[in-house]
Design a protein around this motif. Structure first.
Motif, PDB file in Angstrom:
ATOM      1  N   ALA A  30       1.474   3.086   7.000  1.00 41.09           N
ATOM      2  CA  ALA A  30       1.757   1.708   6.586  1.00 41.09           C
ATOM      3  C   ALA A  30       2.247   0.884   7.776  1.00 41.09           C
ATOM      4  CB  ALA A  30       2.783   1.685   5.457  1.00 41.09           C
ATOM      5  N   ASP A  31       3.076   1.480   8.626  1.00 41.16           N
ATOM      6  CA  ASP A  31       3.544   0.778   9.821  1.00 41.16           C
ATOM      7  C   ASP A  31       2.391   0.490  10.784  1.00 41.16           C
ATOM      8  OD1 ASP A  31       6.108   0.851   8.800  1.00 41.16           O
ATOM      9  OD2 ASP A  31       6.694   2.631   9.960  1.00 41.16           O
ATOM     10  N   THR A  85       0.829  -1.206   0.000  1.00 41.67           N
ATOM     11  CA  THR A  85       0.000   0.000   0.000  1.00 41.67           C
ATOM     12  C   THR A  85       0.863   1.256   0.000  1.00 41.67           C
ATOM     13  OG1 THR A  85      -0.196  -0.024   2.410  1.00 41.67           O
ATOM     14  CG2 THR A  85      -1.948  -1.112   1.156  1.00 41.67           C
ATOM     15  N   HIS A  86       2.024   1.175   0.651  1.00 41.07           N
ATOM     16  CA  HIS A  86       2.939   2.332   0.653  1.00 41.07           C
ATOM     17  C   HIS A  86       3.555   2.529  -0.738  1.00 41.07           C
ATOM     18  CE1 HIS A  86       5.785   5.298   1.983  1.00 41.07           C
ATOM     19  NE2 HIS A  86       6.802   4.528   1.619  1.00 41.07           N
ATOM     20  N   ARG A  87       3.990   1.428  -1.365  1.00 37.89           N
ATOM     21  CA  ARG A  87       4.573   1.522  -2.712  1.00 37.89           C
ATOM     22  C   ARG A  87       3.564   2.038  -3.730  1.00 37.89           C
ATOM     23  NH1 ARG A  87       7.026  -3.405  -1.463  1.00 37.89           N
ATOM     24  NH2 ARG A  87       5.372  -4.505  -2.551  1.00 37.89           N
ATOM     25  N   ALA A  88       2.290   1.662  -3.548  1.00 35.41           N
ATOM     26  CA  ALA A  88       1.255   2.111  -4.479  1.00 35.41           C
ATOM     27  C   ALA A  88       0.867   3.565  -4.248  1.00 35.41           C
ATOM     28  CB  ALA A  88       0.024   1.224  -4.351  1.00 35.41           C
ATOM     29  N   GLY A  89       1.365   4.151  -3.166  1.00 33.05           N
ATOM     30  CA  GLY A  89       1.064   5.547  -2.886  1.00 33.05           C
ATOM     31  C   GLY A  89      -0.266   5.758  -2.184  1.00 33.05           C
ATOM     32  N   LEU A  90      -0.847   4.704  -1.643  1.00 31.70           N
ATOM     33  CA  LEU A  90      -2.128   4.838  -0.956  1.00 31.70           C
ATOM     34  C   LEU A  90      -1.982   5.427   0.442  1.00 31.70           C
ATOM     35  CD1 LEU A  90      -3.703   1.436  -2.025  1.00 31.70           C
ATOM     36  CD2 LEU A  90      -4.123   3.695  -3.010  1.00 31.70           C
TER      37      LEU A  90
END
Length: 96
Positions: free
Chosen positions: A50-51, A39-44
């Motif tokens: 994310a943590d 989700t962090h890589r996708a920019g959401l």
């Protein structure tokens, strides 16, 4: 057709929840971290969120789990006081 699609989505969500709930804790933590990283890589979400998501997903729900989350109440004594034992024996049918 729409009704069958909605029912299929509900059944799929229930199956996913059951698999997630009964998954071994190590697998659940790994999957939670991978999902949060995705989700962090996708920019959401940002890294902090994310943590938080990974920590939240890695937890088990309710008491009786193997993780020591501290959510269970304090342990009670195995031997209750004598006054509490009155009328509770295997042959007793009434309290005294």
């Amino acid at each position: 057709m729409t009704q069958q699609l909605i029912v299929g989505l509900i059944v799929a969500a229930a199956a996913f929840y059951a698999v997630w709930r009964w998954m071994p804790a190590g697998w659940r933590r790994r999957a939670a971290h991978r999902l949060a990283a995705g989700t962090h890589r996708a920019g959401l979400v940002d890294q902090e969120r994310a943590d938080q998501l990974a920590a939240s997903l890695a937890k088990t729900s309710g008491c009786g789990s193997c993780d020591s989350c501290g959510s269970c109440g304090p342990k009670t004594s195995a031997n209750p006081p004598e006054s509490d034992k009155a009328g509770q024996g295997p042959l007793s049918t009434h309290s005294r």
